[in-house]
Design an enzyme around this catalytic site. Structure first.
Site, PDB file in Angstrom:
ATOM      1  N   PHE A  27       2.214  -5.777 -55.494  1.00 54.68           N
ATOM      2  CA  PHE A  27       2.713  -5.823 -56.539  1.00 54.68           C
ATOM      3  C   PHE A  27       4.309  -6.183 -56.309  1.00 54.68           C
ATOM      4  O   PHE A  27       4.947  -5.712 -55.622  1.00 54.68           O
ATOM      5  CB  PHE A  27       2.803  -4.289 -57.432  1.00 54.68           C
ATOM      6  CG  PHE A  27       1.391  -3.998 -57.701  1.00 54.68           C
ATOM      7  CD1 PHE A  27       0.830  -4.459 -58.568  1.00 54.68           C
ATOM      8  CD2 PHE A  27       1.052  -2.758 -56.803  1.00 54.68           C
ATOM      9  CE1 PHE A  27      -0.544  -3.909 -59.072  1.00 54.68           C
ATOM     10  CE2 PHE A  27      -0.392  -2.152 -57.422  1.00 54.68           C
ATOM     11  CZ  PHE A  27      -1.007  -2.880 -58.249  1.00 54.68           C
ATOM     12  N   SER A  60       8.904  -5.673 -48.120  1.00 57.10           N
ATOM     13  CA  SER A  60       7.875  -4.648 -48.788  1.00 57.10           C
ATOM     14  C   SER A  60       7.811  -3.462 -48.301  1.00 57.10           C
ATOM     15  O   SER A  60       8.512  -3.051 -47.055  1.00 57.10           O
ATOM     16  CB  SER A  60       6.455  -5.348 -48.234  1.00 57.10           C
ATOM     17  OG  SER A  60       6.034  -6.599 -48.779  1.00 57.10           O
ATOM     18  N   ILE A  75      -1.119   0.376 -51.093  1.00 56.28           N
ATOM     19  CA  ILE A  75      -0.321  -0.367 -52.098  1.00 56.28           C
ATOM     20  C   ILE A  75       1.180  -0.929 -51.478  1.00 56.28           C
ATOM     21  O   ILE A  75       1.790  -0.048 -50.806  1.00 56.28           O
ATOM     22  CB  ILE A  75       0.046   0.566 -53.308  1.00 56.28           C
ATOM     23  CG1 ILE A  75      -0.988   1.405 -53.918  1.00 56.28           C
ATOM     24  CG2 ILE A  75       1.090   0.118 -54.236  1.00 56.28           C
ATOM     25  CD1 ILE A  75      -2.038   0.408 -54.604  1.00 56.28           C
ATOM     26  N   GLU A  76       1.297  -2.235 -51.939  1.00 54.51           N
ATOM     27  CA  GLU A  76       2.349  -2.809 -51.454  1.00 54.51           C
ATOM     28  C   GLU A  76       3.223  -3.176 -52.512  1.00 54.51           C
ATOM     29  O   GLU A  76       3.094  -3.672 -53.333  1.00 54.51           O
ATOM     30  CB  GLU A  76       1.840  -4.053 -50.596  1.00 54.51           C
ATOM     31  CG  GLU A  76       3.262  -4.936 -50.005  1.00 54.51           C
ATOM     32  CD  GLU A  76       2.805  -6.027 -49.249  1.00 54.51           C
ATOM     33  OE1 GLU A  76       3.545  -7.085 -48.763  1.00 54.51           O
ATOM     34  OE2 GLU A  76       1.493  -6.306 -49.138  1.00 54.51           O
ATOM     35  N   ILE A  77       4.476  -2.637 -52.497  1.00 57.37           N
ATOM     36  CA  ILE A  77       5.450  -2.916 -53.534  1.00 57.37           C
ATOM     37  C   ILE A  77       6.656  -3.949 -53.036  1.00 57.37           C
ATOM     38  O   ILE A  77       7.319  -3.421 -51.744  1.00 57.37           O
ATOM     39  CB  ILE A  77       6.293  -1.604 -54.036  1.00 57.37           C
ATOM     40  CG1 ILE A  77       5.362  -0.696 -54.477  1.00 57.37           C
ATOM     41  CG2 ILE A  77       7.514  -1.905 -54.892  1.00 57.37           C
ATOM     42  CD1 ILE A  77       6.052   0.584 -54.890  1.00 57.37           C
TER      43      ILE A  77
END
Length: 129
Positions: free
Chosen positions: A76, A112, A123-125
Site C-alpha cells: 500500500f 517500505s 503488508i508493505e506500507i
C-alpha cells in the site's frame, strides 16, 4: 489495438475472522468498512480501491484456486512519513518485521515497512522515495 487494463478496482482476501480483519484494516491502516449486498458482504475501501473479504470455507464463486488466510502479499502506498507510521504501529502494538528499506514500486523507487495482518498476510506500507 491490443486490449489492456488501466487500474485495480478491488481484490479479495480470504480471512479466518471478519471482526479481527476489519479492526486491523480500519484501525491500523485507516481503511473504511463498507457493507453491501444481501446477505451482507464486507469490504474495506481506501482511495478508489477496495478489498472484498471472504470468510475461509465460505468463499463466493468464482474464487481463487487455493483460497486461504495468510496467502497474500500486499503493498500500500502512503503520503504519511514512515517515521509517523512506525510510531502509529508501535502505539497499536503491531511489530514491524523489516524496514524502512528501499524497494522498487510500480512507478519507481519506494521506501517500505513490512508487517503482518491478523491472518499473517504480508503488508508493505510504502512511500515514494
Amino acid at each position: 489495438m491490443q486490449p489492456h487494463v488501466t487500474s485495480l478496482d478491488h481484490l479479495v482476501l480470504t480471512v479466518a475472522e471478519f471482526d479481527r480483519t476489519i479492526t486491523f484494516y480500519r484501525d491500523v491502516l485507516g481503511m473504511e468498512l463498507v457493507t453491501f449486498g444481501a446477505p451482507p458482504r464486507y469490504a474495506l475501501r481506501f482511495g478508489v480501491q477496495k478489498i472484498n473479504l471472504h470468510l475461509a470455507g465460505q468463499e463466493l464463486e468464482p474464487k481463487e484456486r487455493a483460497p486461504g488466510p495468510g496467502t497474500a502479499d500486499l503493498c500500500f502506498l502512503t503520503d504519511t512519513s514512515l517515521t509517523d507510521w512506525q510510531a502509529h504501529l508501535t502505539r497499536q502494538g503491531i511489530p514491524v518485521e523489516d524496514g524502512p528499506v528501499p524497494r522498487t514500486g510500480a512507478a519507481g523507487p519506494i521506501m517500505s515497512l513490512y508487517l503482518r495482518d491478523p491472518d499473517g498476510n504480508l503488508i508493505e506500507i510504502s512511500q515514494p522515495a
